[in-house]
Design a protein around this motif. Structure first.
Motif, PDB file in Angstrom:
ATOM      1  N   PRO A   1       0.795  -1.272  -0.245  1.00 28.52           N
ATOM      2  CA  PRO A   1       0.198  -0.015   0.048  1.00 28.52           C
ATOM      3  C   PRO A   1       0.894   0.896  -0.102  1.00 28.52           C
ATOM      4  O   PRO A   1       1.873   1.611   0.837  1.00 28.52           O
ATOM      5  CB  PRO A   1      -0.820  -0.553   1.196  1.00 28.52           C
ATOM      6  CG  PRO A   1      -1.185  -1.369   1.026  1.00 28.52           C
ATOM      7  CD  PRO A   1       0.521  -2.313   1.269  1.00 28.52           C
ATOM      8  N   GLY A   2       0.599   2.748  -0.946  1.00 27.60           N
ATOM      9  CA  GLY A   2       1.803   3.773  -0.851  1.00 27.60           C
ATOM     10  C   GLY A   2       2.501   3.063  -1.643  1.00 27.60           C
ATOM     11  O   GLY A   2       2.957   4.477  -2.262  1.00 27.60           O
ATOM     12  N   ARG A   3       2.730   2.497  -2.450  1.00 31.88           N
ATOM     13  CA  ARG A   3       3.752   1.581  -3.815  1.00 31.88           C
ATOM     14  C   ARG A   3       3.024   2.153  -5.067  1.00 31.88           C
ATOM     15  O   ARG A   3       1.573   2.817  -5.040  1.00 31.88           O
ATOM     16  CB  ARG A   3       4.398   0.717  -3.745  1.00 31.88           C
ATOM     17  CG  ARG A   3       5.214   0.781  -1.783  1.00 31.88           C
ATOM     18  CD  ARG A   3       5.697   1.611  -1.527  1.00 31.88           C
ATOM     19  NE  ARG A   3       7.108   1.662  -2.049  1.00 31.88           N
ATOM     20  CZ  ARG A   3       7.969   1.193  -1.908  1.00 31.88           C
ATOM     21  NH1 ARG A   3       8.461   0.541  -1.216  1.00 31.88           N
ATOM     22  NH2 ARG A   3       9.555   0.782  -2.618  1.00 31.88           N
ATOM     23  N   SER A   4       3.711   2.067  -5.748  1.00 34.88           N
ATOM     24  CA  SER A   4       3.062   2.082  -7.282  1.00 34.88           C
ATOM     25  C   SER A   4       3.771   1.191  -8.064  1.00 34.88           C
ATOM     26  O   SER A   4       4.259   0.063  -7.599  1.00 34.88           O
ATOM     27  CB  SER A   4       4.448   3.798  -8.142  1.00 34.88           C
ATOM     28  OG  SER A   4       4.084   4.317  -6.962  1.00 34.88           O
ATOM     29  N   LEU A   5       3.131   1.425  -9.180  1.00 31.64           N
ATOM     30  CA  LEU A   5       3.305  -0.085  -9.887  1.00 31.64           C
ATOM     31  C   LEU A   5       2.821   0.446 -11.392  1.00 31.64           C
ATOM     32  O   LEU A   5       1.646   1.577 -11.705  1.00 31.64           O
ATOM     33  CB  LEU A   5       2.360  -1.048  -9.897  1.00 31.64           C
ATOM     34  CG  LEU A   5       2.014  -2.435 -10.548  1.00 31.64           C
ATOM     35  CD1 LEU A   5       3.668  -2.717  -9.713  1.00 31.64           C
ATOM     36  CD2 LEU A   5       1.489  -3.562 -10.141  1.00 31.64           C
ATOM     37  N   ARG A   6       3.390   0.035 -12.423  1.00 28.47           N
ATOM     38  CA  ARG A   6       2.705   0.775 -13.655  1.00 28.47           C
ATOM     39  C   ARG A   6       2.213  -0.629 -15.096  1.00 28.47           C
ATOM     40  O   ARG A   6       3.229  -1.740 -14.638  1.00 28.47           O
ATOM     41  CB  ARG A   6       4.400   1.254 -14.457  1.00 28.47           C
ATOM     42  CG  ARG A   6       3.930   2.272 -15.777  1.00 28.47           C
ATOM     43  CD  ARG A   6       5.259   2.792 -16.460  1.00 28.47           C
ATOM     44  NE  ARG A   6       4.735   3.319 -17.420  1.00 28.47           N
ATOM     45  CZ  ARG A   6       5.774   3.605 -18.871  1.00 28.47           C
ATOM     46  NH1 ARG A   6       7.095   2.495 -19.112  1.00 28.47           N
ATOM     47  NH2 ARG A   6       5.034   4.473 -19.417  1.00 28.47           N
ATOM     48  N   LEU A   7       0.583  -0.415 -15.686  1.00 29.42           N
ATOM     49  CA  LEU A   7       0.608  -1.476 -15.914  1.00 29.42           C
ATOM     50  C   LEU A   7       1.528  -1.394 -17.501  1.00 29.42           C
ATOM     51  O   LEU A   7       1.341   0.315 -17.681  1.00 29.42           O
ATOM     52  CB  LEU A   7      -0.638  -1.491 -16.146  1.00 29.42           C
ATOM     53  CG  LEU A   7      -0.907  -2.225 -14.783  1.00 29.42           C
ATOM     54  CD1 LEU A   7      -1.964  -2.713 -14.827  1.00 29.42           C
ATOM     55  CD2 LEU A   7       0.061  -3.389 -14.219  1.00 29.42           C
ATOM     56  N   SER A   8       1.064  -1.500 -18.552  1.00 32.37           N
ATOM     57  CA  SER A   8       1.232  -2.271 -19.787  1.00 32.37           C
ATOM     58  C   SER A   8       0.983  -3.151 -20.956  1.00 32.37           C
ATOM     59  O   SER A   8       0.790  -4.130 -20.407  1.00 32.37           O
ATOM     60  CB  SER A   8       3.205  -2.194 -19.827  1.00 32.37           C
ATOM     61  OG  SER A   8       3.505  -1.120 -19.693  1.00 32.37           O
ATOM     62  N   CYS A   9       0.436  -1.870 -21.663  1.00 36.61           N
ATOM     63  CA  CYS A   9      -0.666  -3.381 -22.864  1.00 36.61           C
ATOM     64  C   CYS A   9      -0.113  -2.633 -23.701  1.00 36.61           C
ATOM     65  O   CYS A   9      -0.268  -1.692 -24.505  1.00 36.61           O
ATOM     66  CB  CYS A   9      -1.916  -2.650 -22.301  1.00 36.61           C
ATOM     67  SG  CYS A   9      -3.297  -3.712 -23.741  1.00 36.61           S
ATOM     68  N   ALA A  10       0.345  -4.185 -24.662  1.00 33.15           N
ATOM     69  CA  ALA A  10       0.804  -3.808 -26.213  1.00 33.15           C
ATOM     70  C   ALA A  10      -0.100  -4.034 -27.058  1.00 33.15           C
ATOM     71  O   ALA A  10      -0.449  -5.967 -26.950  1.00 33.15           O
ATOM     72  CB  ALA A  10       1.889  -4.281 -26.081  1.00 33.15           C
ATOM     73  N   ALA A  11      -0.477  -3.448 -28.381  1.00 28.83           N
ATOM     74  CA  ALA A  11      -0.795  -4.355 -29.290  1.00 28.83           C
ATOM     75  C   ALA A  11      -0.220  -4.427 -30.736  1.00 28.83           C
ATOM     76  O   ALA A  11       0.859  -4.042 -30.844  1.00 28.83           O
ATOM     77  CB  ALA A  11      -2.668  -3.833 -29.792  1.00 28.83           C
TER      78      ALA A  11
END
Length: 121
Positions: free
Chosen positions: A14-24
């Motif tokens: 909790p409180g941290r960061s995350l980055r999601l990516s999606c490539a077509a």
């Protein structure tokens, strides 16, 4: 045939960061808009954020000010930067894209397979 492949999910405190990516990927297609949805256990799938190819954005109230969606038109990729995550952000996150395939000029929504995000200490 167009495919969407997500990456970046996992366990985060909790409180941290995350980055999601999606490539077509595929051939002869144009992306009109892309988005992220999520589905928590026992709940319906809900929209998290949406972005057009012109970078107009819409966010769910629950993530405004914490999440940022962005699109890289050159790479046919959408990102979701998740900051200050909360346990209630735990869900399977699905990428979507409204795509026109130039082989038959058909337009429809494509979905990724989903990536699990778990927010826990």
């Amino acid at each position: 045939q167009v495919q969407l492949v997500e990456s970046g999910g996992g366990l985060v405190q909790p409180g941290r960061s995350l980055r999601l990516s999606c490539a077509a990927s595929g051939s002869s297609f144009s992306i009109r808009d892309m988005g992220w949805h999520r589905q928590a256990p026992g709940k319906q799938r809900e929209l998290v954020a949406h972005i057009t190819s012109g970078s107009n954005t819409v966010y769910a109230d629950s993530v405004k000010g914490r999440f940022t969606i962005s699109i890289d038109n050159a790479k046919n990729t959408v990102h979701l930067q998740m900051n200050s995550v909360k346990p209630e952000d735990t869900a399977v996150y699905f990428c979507s894209a409204l795509i026109t395939t130039r082989t038959n000029w058909a337009t429809r929504t494509y979905w990724g397979q989903g990536t699990q995000v778990t927010v826990s200490s």
